[in-house]
Motif scaffolding. Structure first.
Motif, PDB file in Angstrom:
ATOM      1  N   VAL A   1       0.959  -0.979  -0.087  1.00 19.57           N
ATOM      2  CA  VAL A   1      -0.089  -0.087   0.046  1.00 19.57           C
ATOM      3  C   VAL A   1       0.914   1.215  -0.020  1.00 19.57           C
ATOM      4  O   VAL A   1       2.240   1.310   0.429  1.00 19.57           O
ATOM      5  N   GLU A   2       0.285   2.427  -0.496  1.00 11.77           N
ATOM      6  CA  GLU A   2       1.085   3.564  -0.266  1.00 11.77           C
ATOM      7  C   GLU A   2       0.665   4.221   0.863  1.00 11.77           C
ATOM      8  O   GLU A   2      -0.291   4.539   0.973  1.00 11.77           O
ATOM      9  N   GLU A   3       1.644   4.681   1.621  1.00 11.20           N
ATOM     10  CA  GLU A   3       1.402   5.460   2.829  1.00 11.20           C
ATOM     11  C   GLU A   3       1.385   6.815   2.651  1.00 11.20           C
ATOM     12  O   GLU A   3       2.401   7.385   1.807  1.00 11.20           O
ATOM     13  N   SER A   4       0.728   7.858   3.427  1.00  7.80           N
ATOM     14  CA  SER A   4       0.919   8.890   3.587  1.00  7.80           C
ATOM     15  C   SER A   4       2.184   9.367   4.218  1.00  7.80           C
ATOM     16  O   SER A   4       2.878   8.708   4.944  1.00  7.80           O
ATOM     17  N   SER A   5       2.701  10.645   3.985  1.00  7.80           N
ATOM     18  CA  SER A   5       3.884  11.020   4.909  1.00  7.80           C
ATOM     19  C   SER A   5       3.817  10.987   5.979  1.00  7.80           C
ATOM     20  O   SER A   5       4.766  10.568   6.766  1.00  7.80           O
ATOM     21  N   ASP A   6       2.593  10.906   6.931  1.00 12.62           N
ATOM     22  CA  ASP A   6       2.535  11.013   8.384  1.00 12.62           C
ATOM     23  C   ASP A   6       2.269   9.363   8.699  1.00 12.62           C
ATOM     24  O   ASP A   6       2.223   9.166   9.988  1.00 12.62           O
ATOM     25  N   GLY A   7       2.324   8.527   7.885  1.00 15.11           N
ATOM     26  CA  GLY A   7       1.940   7.052   8.121  1.00 15.11           C
ATOM     27  C   GLY A   7       0.643   6.695   8.789  1.00 15.11           C
ATOM     28  O   GLY A   7       0.498   5.675   8.935  1.00 15.11           O
ATOM     29  N   LYS A   8      -0.207   7.375   8.626  1.00 14.19           N
ATOM     30  CA  LYS A   8      -1.462   7.089   9.262  1.00 14.19           C
ATOM     31  C   LYS A   8      -2.606   6.841   8.009  1.00 14.19           C
ATOM     32  O   LYS A   8      -3.545   6.058   8.370  1.00 14.19           O
ATOM     33  N   LYS A   9      -2.522   7.147   6.899  1.00 14.52           N
ATOM     34  CA  LYS A   9      -3.405   6.868   5.672  1.00 14.52           C
ATOM     35  C   LYS A   9      -2.501   6.213   4.621  1.00 14.52           C
ATOM     36  O   LYS A   9      -1.368   6.252   4.417  1.00 14.52           O
ATOM     37  N   VAL A  10      -3.456   5.363   3.884  1.00 14.35           N
ATOM     38  CA  VAL A  10      -2.825   4.384   2.717  1.00 14.35           C
ATOM     39  C   VAL A  10      -3.615   4.438   1.684  1.00 14.35           C
ATOM     40  O   VAL A  10      -5.016   4.834   1.674  1.00 14.35           O
ATOM     41  N   THR A  11      -3.183   4.294   0.467  1.00 10.30           N
ATOM     42  CA  THR A  11      -4.089   4.169  -0.745  1.00 10.30           C
ATOM     43  C   THR A  11      -3.503   2.910  -1.514  1.00 10.30           C
ATOM     44  O   THR A  11      -2.359   2.337  -1.414  1.00 10.30           O
ATOM     45  N   PHE A  12      -4.363   2.072  -2.143  1.00 13.04           N
ATOM     46  CA  PHE A  12      -4.201   0.883  -3.057  1.00 13.04           C
ATOM     47  C   PHE A  12      -4.883   1.001  -3.933  1.00 13.04           C
ATOM     48  O   PHE A  12      -6.167   1.568  -4.166  1.00 13.04           O
ATOM     49  N   GLN A  13      -4.340   0.081  -5.082  1.00 11.57           N
ATOM     50  CA  GLN A  13      -5.162  -0.238  -6.240  1.00 11.57           C
ATOM     51  C   GLN A  13      -6.238  -1.416  -6.010  1.00 11.57           C
ATOM     52  O   GLN A  13      -5.874  -2.383  -5.489  1.00 11.57           O
ATOM     53  N   ALA A  14      -7.217  -1.350  -6.651  1.00 10.88           N
ATOM     54  CA  ALA A  14      -8.309  -2.339  -6.890  1.00 10.88           C
ATOM     55  C   ALA A  14      -7.695  -3.345  -7.750  1.00 10.88           C
ATOM     56  O   ALA A  14      -7.932  -4.750  -7.501  1.00 10.88           O
ATOM     57  N   LYS A  15      -7.135  -3.096  -8.671  1.00 13.32           N
ATOM     58  CA  LYS A  15      -6.457  -4.019  -9.757  1.00 13.32           C
ATOM     59  C   LYS A  15      -5.019  -4.564  -9.592  1.00 13.32           C
ATOM     60  O   LYS A  15      -4.280  -3.419  -9.457  1.00 13.32           O
ATOM     61  N   ASN A  16      -4.683  -5.696  -9.352  1.00 13.51           N
ATOM     62  CA  ASN A  16      -3.262  -6.094  -9.338  1.00 13.51           C
ATOM     63  C   ASN A  16      -2.571  -5.369  -8.571  1.00 13.51           C
ATOM     64  O   ASN A  16      -1.501  -4.899  -8.678  1.00 13.51           O
ATOM     65  N   PRO A  17      -2.975  -5.462  -7.145  1.00 14.56           N
ATOM     66  CA  PRO A  17      -1.975  -4.892  -6.142  1.00 14.56           C
ATOM     67  C   PRO A  17      -0.720  -5.818  -6.087  1.00 14.56           C
ATOM     68  O   PRO A  17      -0.451  -6.804  -6.323  1.00 14.56           O
ATOM     69  N   LYS A  18       0.492  -4.915  -5.717  1.00 10.89           N
ATOM     70  CA  LYS A  18       1.885  -5.487  -5.758  1.00 10.89           C
ATOM     71  C   LYS A  18       2.106  -6.182  -4.337  1.00 10.89           C
ATOM     72  O   LYS A  18       1.694  -5.624  -3.438  1.00 10.89           O
ATOM     73  N   VAL A  19       2.907  -7.325  -4.186  1.00 15.97           N
ATOM     74  CA  VAL A  19       3.375  -7.886  -3.185  1.00 15.97           C
ATOM     75  C   VAL A  19       5.046  -7.969  -3.582  1.00 15.97           C
ATOM     76  O   VAL A  19       5.429  -8.508  -4.405  1.00 15.97           O
ATOM     77  N   THR A  20       5.681  -7.669  -2.436  1.00 17.12           N
ATOM     78  CA  THR A  20       7.292  -7.658  -2.380  1.00 17.12           C
ATOM     79  C   THR A  20       7.618  -8.368  -1.533  1.00 17.12           C
ATOM     80  O   THR A  20       6.964  -8.801  -0.460  1.00 17.12           O
ATOM     81  N   ASN A  21       9.083  -8.699  -1.293  1.00 19.07           N
ATOM     82  CA  ASN A  21       9.591  -9.843  -0.297  1.00 19.07           C
ATOM     83  C   ASN A  21       9.217  -8.971   0.995  1.00 19.07           C
ATOM     84  O   ASN A  21       9.112  -9.698   1.936  1.00 19.07           O
ATOM     85  N   ASN A  22       9.198  -7.648   1.279  1.00 21.26           N
ATOM     86  CA  ASN A  22       9.090  -7.059   2.468  1.00 21.26           C
ATOM     87  C   ASN A  22       7.582  -6.670   2.780  1.00 21.26           C
ATOM     88  O   ASN A  22       7.541  -5.974   3.730  1.00 21.26           O
ATOM     89  N   THR A  23       6.656  -7.179   2.164  1.00 21.10           N
ATOM     90  CA  THR A  23       5.365  -6.647   2.366  1.00 21.10           C
ATOM     91  C   THR A  23       4.772  -7.357   3.503  1.00 21.10           C
ATOM     92  O   THR A  23       5.062  -8.564   4.017  1.00 21.10           O
TER      93      THR A  23
END
Length: 124
Positions: free
Chosen positions: A19-41
């Motif tokens: 997920v994409e975190e806001s600069s304050d780390g309190k809010k996030v945004t994510f895509q409905a299609k094909n969200p990414k998963v990385t090794n550190n998720t």
């Protein structure tokens, strides 16, 4: 940015994709299609999940078919997580787990639509 309107909301979900975190780390945004998963998720609890439908998104049977995004708040406090999972202590949490290729928008809508059929449980 295209005009937006909120379509669906969900009180709490558990995600295990990036997920994409806001600069304050309190809010996030994510895509409905094909969200990414990385090794550190890391798995994260999100609350007040709102689907942001843009004018270039096409909806078909409550499903985002193009560029829907979700906005949410990150939940880190364990007591708040427990309260949200149990709906103020009134219901037992029941986790709905989708497969590797499942899209989050489909499962969020399915859980939201099925919730009225579960009197003693809270679908997560």
């Amino acid at each position: 940015m295209a005009d937006s309107a909120t379509r669906a909301t969900y009180p709490i979900i558990l995600v295990a994709f990036d997920v994409e975190e806001s600069s304050d780390g309190k809010k996030v945004t994510f895509q409905a299609k094909n969200p990414k998963v990385t090794n550190n998720t890391k798995a994260r609890f999100l609350k007040n999940v709102k689907e942001r439908s843009t004018t270039d998104a096409i909806h078909n049977n409550s499903e985002c078919t193009m560029s829907c995004q979700f906005d949410a708040e990150l939940v880190t406090d364990e007591e708040e997580i427990a309260r949200l999972l149990m709906k103020q202590g009134q219901k037992k949490p029941l986790f709905c787990i989708h497969g590797w290729q499942g899209r989050p928008d489909i499962w969020i809508h399915m859980c939201k639509n099925a919730q009225p059929n579960f009197e003693d449980t809270n679908l997560i």
